[in-house]
Motif scaffolding. Structure first.
Motif, PDB file in Angstrom:
ATOM      1  N   GLY A   1       5.558-115.527 -39.665  1.00 30.64           N
ATOM      2  CA  GLY A   1       5.328-115.209 -38.255  1.00 30.64           C
ATOM      3  C   GLY A   1       4.217-116.001 -37.630  1.00 30.64           C
ATOM      4  O   GLY A   1       3.989-115.929 -36.439  1.00 30.64           O
ATOM      5  N   THR A   2       3.469-116.769 -38.443  1.00 26.94           N
ATOM      6  CA  THR A   2       2.315-117.481 -37.882  1.00 26.94           C
ATOM      7  C   THR A   2       2.601-118.959 -37.719  1.00 26.94           C
ATOM      8  O   THR A   2       3.593-119.450 -38.165  1.00 26.94           O
ATOM      9  CB  THR A   2       1.058-117.319 -38.759  1.00 26.94           C
TER      10      THR A   2
ATOM     11  N   LYS B   1       5.925-112.186 -45.075  1.00 20.32           N
ATOM     12  CA  LYS B   1       6.494-112.068 -43.734  1.00 20.32           C
ATOM     13  C   LYS B   1       5.491-112.535 -42.682  1.00 20.32           C
ATOM     14  O   LYS B   1       5.835-113.231 -41.739  1.00 20.32           O
ATOM     15  CB  LYS B   1       6.861-110.604 -43.493  1.00 20.32           C
ATOM     16  N   ALA B   2       4.223-112.153 -42.882  1.00 23.39           N
ATOM     17  CA  ALA B   2       3.184-112.529 -41.914  1.00 23.39           C
ATOM     18  C   ALA B   2       3.072-114.040 -41.822  1.00 23.39           C
ATOM     19  O   ALA B   2       2.891-114.599 -40.745  1.00 23.39           O
ATOM     20  CB  ALA B   2       1.846-111.933 -42.322  1.00 23.39           C
TER      21      ALA B   2
ATOM     22  N   SER C   1       2.432-107.235 -46.381  1.00 22.63           N
ATOM     23  CA  SER C   1       3.588-108.057 -45.965  1.00 22.63           C
ATOM     24  C   SER C   1       3.172-109.511 -45.761  1.00 22.63           C
ATOM     25  O   SER C   1       3.573-110.135 -44.785  1.00 22.63           O
ATOM     26  CB  SER C   1       4.170-107.503 -44.676  1.00 22.63           C
TER      27      SER C   1
END
Lengths: 272, 318
Positions: free
Chosen positions: A271-272, A267-268, A264
């Protein structure tokens, strides 16, 4: 990657109109959407239409800060407009002053002024310096590198940490006659600029400029971004609302081993 | 020759988490344990950049182990049939910071005990000792999915560390750990890419990244320790670089892995030195090596090895 979101700029029609109408909603909506899309900084440029650029800069800064705490990138080649923005900007989470040439015919000390303003804005304040001087924008590799070297050296003389310095080698629209050699020139210049200091200064570009007036704008932007990342680009002024472009950022960073792969990974990255 | 001062600063840090809950916090632990928080590589940067003191969780097996080598079984032979006495001994005599109940006994290929047994062991150990608990399943997905949710519920309010969840089996335990407010162990088979993926998957279920501890799998000295070391090191560097999906503290299973290897347990090995010392040395060396890769919690077994590692931690984290 340090992503500077480009949309709050008076050159865009909706922003120009919002500035004329003092319509906060349009600006705040862009600020929120760009933040959610992953902007590290929000570029703030009053454009050319505003009668009072200093007051407009202050209005934009205050309007954005009422809705989000994303650090700002004050964008003007006029030091007085930057200074006006700084008076009301929250610099606690950092700020970037964008942008200054090495020098101008009318102002030999303009880089010094930007560095001084950044120093006064706190330890996290950075500047974007263009590889441009009183003779204008260079077309070749060597002059770009020579100007960058003078910028890095001046910053070092003034005790300015190279990690707070962003060098912008200036992208020209690929559609301009005889400009098609520029993308490769810029990549070659970047290879040399990153060796000018250790740690290296950041490298940034105003990405959308490369596709100005061309067809397939998003595609051109995406491909050049991936090419530039492989030559050390670690920041860019971009349209963070372009999802395909953001996927290219995530993929480039992963392929350059700057982000650990996972299934993913897109998506990761968000998120960072 | 002067030693150059090399200072590297990072933007990210390892999450700092607290395990256990005292009476005031809704649990019954006499103390809590805080781990993580490193802002630099191990031993890098200033003292303020260091992690919280790493801690040792001593294993308590829910049913008397039948396959432990003699030198390892010896210190526990009088308590092996009683998890409560075992846990007390581990805390009072061997200085365990945490107790890790390892539910080997529920495994279908072992004693195949049921959930009632596991819940009773959990209740009893919670009453017997005041340190926070780690609750670790058997490794059989189907059985763990039946039993571990009950174990989680039995320890509700105690803010335990429960696990493990994997890429292929994470939903039930993640959901129950979230409901019962425990911390969760995400588990990957010596694979940094899968490790990150498991963290993303549980985070997608709404489990807070700040309540995860990662288990990258452990290899003992001579048996893949370099893989475990380099993955842990890479996780630390990713955390320092600001990767929120990899900013968790880490747990290692040193006791089990060290005592599997022949060098630790083979009695008939002339030239290798006395077997009573070899096993504890193997376990202590493995633990100390992985501490240097950034491990925050170490699961251990032999009291002599625990003493050596505690002494090492005391010297470096005081």
């Amino acid at each position: 990657m340090i992503l500077i979101a480009e949309r709050i700029n008076g050159m865009f029609k909706d922003v120009k109109q919002a500035i004329a109408d003092k319509d906060k909603k349009v600006i705040q909506d862009l600020a929120k959407r760009q933040t959610q899309a992953g902007a590290s900084y929000l570029d703030v440029n009053v454009g050319t239409a505003a009668a009072d650029q200093q007051a407009t800069m202050q209005w934009l800064v205050e309007t954005i800060q009422q809705t989000c705490a994303t650090p700002l990138c004050l964008d003007s080649q006029k030091p007085d407009v930057i200074a006006a923005g700084l008076k009301v900007a929250n610099t606690e989470n950092g700020i970037i002053l964008n942008s200054t040439p090495l020098n101008k015919k009318t102002d030999d000390k303009i880089l010094d002024r930007y560095i001084d303003m950044a120093n006064q804005a706190g330890p996290k304040a950075g500047i974007i310096a263009l590889t441009m001087d009183k003779n204008g924008v260079p077309q070749d590799i060597d002059t770009r590198v020579a100007i960058a070297a003078e910028i890095v050296s001046k910053a070092a003389d003034m005790g300015f940490d190279p990690q707070r310095l962003f060098i912008d080698p200036i992208i020209l629209p690929v559609k301009v006659p005889d400009a098609q050699a520029q993308p490769t020139n810029i990549l070659a210049a970047m290879d040399q600029i990153k060796l000018l200091a250790d740690p290296a200064p950041h490298m940034t570009v105003g990405l959308s400029n490369i596709s100005q007036g061309a067809t397939e704008r998003s595609l051109i932007n995406r491909i050049f971004l991936a090419m530039a990342v492989s030559h050390g680009l670690d920041s860019a002024i971009v349209d963070v609302l372009d999802e395909e472009l953001m996927n290219v950022v995530a993929t480039s960073e992963m392929l350059m081993n700057k982000q650990i792969y996972s299934d993913s990974f897109l998506k990761a990255y968000k998120g960072t | 020759m002067p030693v150059p001062e090399i200072v590297e600063s990072f933007t990210g840090q390892v999450n700092r988490i607290t395990l256990g809950a005292t009476k005031e916090q809704g649990g019954s632990r006499s103390s809590t344990i805080t781990i993580g928080g490193a802002k630099n590589v191990v031993y890098g940067g200033s003292v303020d950049d260091a992690s919280e003191r790493p801690v040792i969780a001593i294993d308590v097996i829910d049913t008397a182990p039948e396959d432990w080598p003699e030198p390892l079984f010896e210190p526990y032979k009088d308590v092996a049939a009683s998890p409560t006495d075992w846990a007390k001994k581990a805390v009072d005599e061997f200085g365990a910071d945490l107790i890790c109940i390892k539910f080997d006994g529920i495994h279908p290929d072992k004693a195949d005990k049921d959930a009632a047994h596991a819940v009773k062991v959990t209740d009893d150990v919670l009453k017997a000792v005041g340190v926070p608990l780690v609750l670790w399943g058997s490794g059989n997905d189907e059985k763990d999915n039946q039993v571990m949710p009950k174990v989680s519920e039995a320890a509700k309010g105690e803010n335990c560390l429960i696990g493990t969840v994997t890429e292929d089996n994470y939903k039930s335990l993640t959901a129950i750990a979230l409901a019962d407010n425990h911390h969760l162990i995400t588990h990957a088979p010596l694979d940094i890419n899968i490790a990150k993926q498991v963290n993303i998957l549980v985070s997608d279920m709404g489990f807070p990244l700040e309540k995860i501890v990662t288990f990258q799998a452990t290899g003992a000295l001579g048996y893949g320790i370099e893989y475990a070391y380099s993955i842990q090191e890479r996780q630390r560097l990713a955390a320092l670089g600001g990767d929120k999906m990899m900013s968790m503290p880490m747990i290692c299973d040193v006791g089990y892995e060290s005592w599997r290897v022949k060098e630790a347990k083979l009695a008939d090995a002339p030239g290798w030195g006395p077997v009573e010392d070899r096993g504890p040395m193997w376990e202590a060396t493995t633990a100390i090596c992985l501490l240097q890769a950034g491990a925050d919690i170490i699961r251990m077994r032999h009291p002599k090895a625990v003493a050596v590692v505690k002494n090492f931690i005391d010297k470096l984290w005081s």
